[in-house]
Design a protein around this motif. Structure first.
Motif, mmCIF file in Angstrom:
data_model
loop_
_atom_site.group_PDB
_atom_site.id
_atom_site.type_symbol
_atom_site.label_atom_id
_atom_site.label_comp_id
_atom_site.label_asym_id
_atom_site.label_seq_id
_atom_site.Cartn_x
_atom_site.Cartn_y
_atom_site.Cartn_z
ATOM 1 N N ILE A 190 -49.343 -0.973 2.127
ATOM 2 C CA ILE A 190 -48.575 -2.169 2.138
ATOM 3 C C ILE A 190 -47.847 -2.102 0.639
ATOM 4 N N ASP A 191 -46.508 -2.691 0.611
ATOM 5 C CA ASP A 191 -45.952 -2.626 -0.788
ATOM 6 C C ASP A 191 -46.483 -3.394 -1.714
ATOM 7 N N SER A 192 -46.586 -3.315 -3.124
ATOM 8 C CA SER A 192 -47.134 -4.364 -3.945
ATOM 9 C C SER A 192 -46.268 -5.262 -4.211
ATOM 10 N N ASP A 193 -44.944 -5.645 -3.657
ATOM 11 C CA ASP A 193 -44.081 -6.582 -4.116
ATOM 12 C C ASP A 193 -44.214 -7.805 -3.113
ATOM 13 N N LEU A 194 -45.476 -7.883 -2.440
ATOM 14 C CA LEU A 194 -45.442 -9.001 -1.418
ATOM 15 C C LEU A 194 -44.492 -9.649 -0.576
ATOM 16 N N GLN A 195 -43.566 -8.664 -0.284
ATOM 17 C CA GLN A 195 -42.382 -8.744 0.602
ATOM 18 C C GLN A 195 -43.011 -8.611 2.083
ATOM 19 N N ASP A 196 -43.916 -7.871 2.463
ATOM 20 C CA ASP A 196 -44.533 -7.960 3.725
ATOM 21 C C ASP A 196 -45.648 -8.735 3.698
ATOM 22 N N HIS A 208 -42.451 -11.888 9.224
ATOM 23 C CA HIS A 208 -41.268 -12.157 8.296
ATOM 24 C C HIS A 208 -41.394 -11.465 6.940
ATOM 25 N N ARG A 209 -40.146 -10.884 6.803
ATOM 26 C CA ARG A 209 -40.154 -10.257 5.461
ATOM 27 C C ARG A 209 -39.673 -10.985 4.528
ATOM 28 N N LYS A 210 -40.260 -11.082 3.253
ATOM 29 C CA LYS A 210 -39.767 -11.976 2.334
ATOM 30 C C LYS A 210 -39.064 -11.362 1.074
ATOM 31 N N GLU A 211 -38.805 -12.430 0.277
ATOM 32 C CA GLU A 211 -38.020 -11.781 -1.030
ATOM 33 C C GLU A 211 -39.298 -11.051 -1.849
ATOM 34 N N ARG A 212 -38.835 -10.131 -2.482
ATOM 35 C CA ARG A 212 -39.647 -9.733 -3.446
ATOM 36 C C ARG A 212 -40.355 -10.771 -4.417
ATOM 37 N N PHE A 213 -41.782 -10.763 -4.700
ATOM 38 C CA PHE A 213 -42.392 -12.026 -5.251
ATOM 39 C C PHE A 213 -41.907 -11.844 -6.779
HETATM 40 MG MG MG Z 1 -39.725 -4.268 -1.876
#
Ligand code: MG
Ligand code: UDP
Length: 322
Positions: free
Chosen positions: A103-109, A205-210
């Motif tokens: 998982i990416d670290s930016d909490l988009q997923d 749902h994919r979110k904005e980068r935190f």
């Molecule tokens: Mg990202």
């Protein structure tokens, strides 16, 4: 139903000091929750891979490791890129974890679907793909370019799972096979479907980068697309061959035309078409050379067999172990 698996969540990080605390908090909570519900093994952990960050990313990871035993870390010696960082994490986890989730670290997923991944794994699926069911939060440009990318790849015979990035679960069997792919220009989302096994999808749902900025500027995105294309398909080379053949036919037609003009005694009138064909052929040749060169470049980088990443520190290993 499979037993409580040992889960390792792999998180590649490149200059992510702004989001890392929050990421650890959210992932840590989910992990705790699943352990309490006896869904995953107590030794399950978060594995952060620092991809040569220049900010405080590694300090944050090291600090968390000293305070929590569910946090592990791998530090690469410099920036090797997202795919290689993921791979480094996957190789570190191999042999220890029963399954991994990247998982990416930016909490988009959406981290909230992690229990769904595990549920599928326990039901016997070896590969679980996270699929974004909408891309509203991506910029219009990013959405458009992503769709163009999938349709282009499809035309070249590379079948990717649409709207799936690198949010996925791999069981230890799939992980083992995955780590056997030796290529240098690794494009994970193209390879995972190739290894087979029973697979399932989980929608989110994919979110904005935190916080923080995208670490994938246009230049990196284009390079990524080119890697994906050329490491899976020789179609561009065939395309060039086809273009060459077409140009040859055109050249014959122009040749006949010029000859007739010459017989009519109006050869100078052919100057413009001559000029045109020189430019067209010149252009096509340049382009073809470029495409061929692109492949040669890749062959060059593959035959060197350089390591795809270099680990500086690995918290799974004791000092001196490699
Ligand atoms: Mg990202
Ligand atoms: N990343 C990395 N190395 C890089 C670039 C990015 O490990 O050279 C990581 C980054 O920290 C993040 C993930 O890859 O966890 C995806 O990057 P980002 O969110 O910037 O990409 P985007 O979501 O904008 O495509």
């Amino acid at each position: 139903m499979r037993d409580r698996p040992l889960l390792t969540i792999i998180v590649p990080c490149y200059n992510e000091e702004e989001v890392l605390h929050e990421t650890m908090k959210q992932l840590g909570t989910i992990l705790r929750d699943m352990k309490d519900k006896l869904v995953i093994a107590e030794a399950s952990d978060l594995l952060f891979v620092d991809d040569g960050s220049r900010d405080r990313t590694w300090e944050i990871i090291a600090d968390a490791m000293s305070r929590h035993d569910f946090v592990s870390g791998v530090k690469l010696s410099r920036n090797f890129g997202h795919q290689n960082a993921l791979l480094a994490g996957m190789q570190a986890a191999e042999g220890r974890a029963d399954c991994i989730i990247s998982i990416d670290s930016d909490l988009q997923d959406d981290v909230g679907v992690i229990p769904d991944f595990i549920e599928k794994y326990r039901a016997g699926y070896e590969v679980v793909y996270g699929i974004r069911d909408e891309r509203k939060t991506d910029t219009r440009f990013k959405r458009g370019s992503a769709h163009l990318f999938y349709s282009m790849m499809g035309k070249f015979g590379i079948h990717l799972i649409p709207d799936h990035a690198d949010y996925r679960l791999l069981g230890s069997l799939a992980l083992q096979e995955m780590n056997l792919f030796p290529e240098n220009n690794i494009f994970l989302r193209g390879i995972v479907p190739l290894i087979g096994f029973k697979s399932e999808k989980v929608y989110y749902h994919r979110k904005e980068r935190f916080a923080g900025e995208s670490k994938y500027p246009l230049k990196k995105m284009l390079a990524f697309a080119a890697d994906g294309l050329t490491s899976f398909s020789v179609a561009p080379i065939r395309l060039v061959t086809g273009l060459g053949a077409l140009m040859f036919v055109v050249a014959i037609v122009i040749g006949i035309y010029t000859f007739i003009q010459h017989l009519n005694g109006t050869a100078e009138a052919g100057w413009s078409s001559l000029m045109l064909s020189i430019w067209v052929i010149g252009g096509v040749q340049m382009m073809s050379l470029g495409v061929v060169g692109e492949y040669i470049g890749r062959i060059y980088s593959e035959v060197k067999q350089r390591p795809r990443f270099i680990v500086e520190q690995n918290s799974y290993l004791k000092d001196g172990e490699k």
